[in-house]
Design a protein around this motif. Sequence first.
Motif, PDB file in Angstrom:
ATOM      1  N   GLN A  30       0.631  -0.836  -0.744  1.00 24.41           N
ATOM      2  CA  GLN A  30      -0.215  -0.056   0.220  1.00 24.41           C
ATOM      3  C   GLN A  30       0.929   1.221  -0.099  1.00 24.41           C
ATOM      4  O   GLN A  30       0.463   2.228  -0.058  1.00 24.41           O
ATOM      5  N   ALA A  32       2.751   4.164  -1.746  1.00 31.28           N
ATOM      6  CA  ALA A  32       3.112   4.397  -3.024  1.00 31.28           C
ATOM      7  C   ALA A  32       4.859   5.076  -3.211  1.00 31.28           C
ATOM      8  O   ALA A  32       5.328   4.947  -2.143  1.00 31.28           O
ATOM      9  N   ARG A  66       2.472   0.622  -4.954  1.00 30.86           N
ATOM     10  CA  ARG A  66       1.347   1.062  -5.376  1.00 30.86           C
ATOM     11  C   ARG A  66       2.681   2.633  -6.341  1.00 30.86           C
ATOM     12  O   ARG A  66       3.327   2.769  -5.768  1.00 30.86           O
ATOM     13  N   LEU A  73      -2.809   2.555  -9.137  1.00 35.25           N
ATOM     14  CA  LEU A  73      -2.095   0.887  -9.072  1.00 35.25           C
ATOM     15  C   LEU A  73      -2.285   0.043 -10.148  1.00 35.25           C
ATOM     16  O   LEU A  73      -1.867  -0.859 -10.330  1.00 35.25           O
ATOM     17  N   GLY A  79      -1.315  -3.395  -6.644  1.00 41.38           N
ATOM     18  CA  GLY A  79      -0.066  -2.533  -7.470  1.00 41.38           C
ATOM     19  C   GLY A  79       1.348  -3.709  -7.945  1.00 41.38           C
ATOM     20  O   GLY A  79       1.250  -4.898  -8.419  1.00 41.38           O
TER      21      GLY A  79
END
Length: 134
Positions: A30, A32, A66, A73, A79
Amino acid sequence: MTRSDFGKCSTLAAAVLTILVAGAFDAQAQQAIKNGDVLTGQLNAMRSRAKGKRVNTFQLVSEPHRLPPPNGLCNLETGPETFQIVTNNAAQAGQLKAFIGKEISLKVDEVACAQEAGQLSEAVVTKWSVVPKH
């Protein structure tokens, strides 16, 4: 404690451990990638054709990450895991050739979702630098 109770406890413990490991993996996926972050994984080389010429293409296989908005995504639940590494000159290609089949860490300066049919990865890293191992 009977054998039956012990079996139930160990099954429950295994289930809890599985959930914790899955949660840790999801939390990592999760996060990024931001400019300046390091992406680590195995570097592969593939051959492709561009305008009739054979071109070396590099791909980094990593854990899912991500991408920052607006890429999000890349239409994937977790991702992208495969990143095409774009080389802009022969020096960059030569630098990557030394790491084919090995683990490498790259500082990512620009990344986006793959958008063309010819791209072999889920995401494309267009600006990067190799992070030396200490």
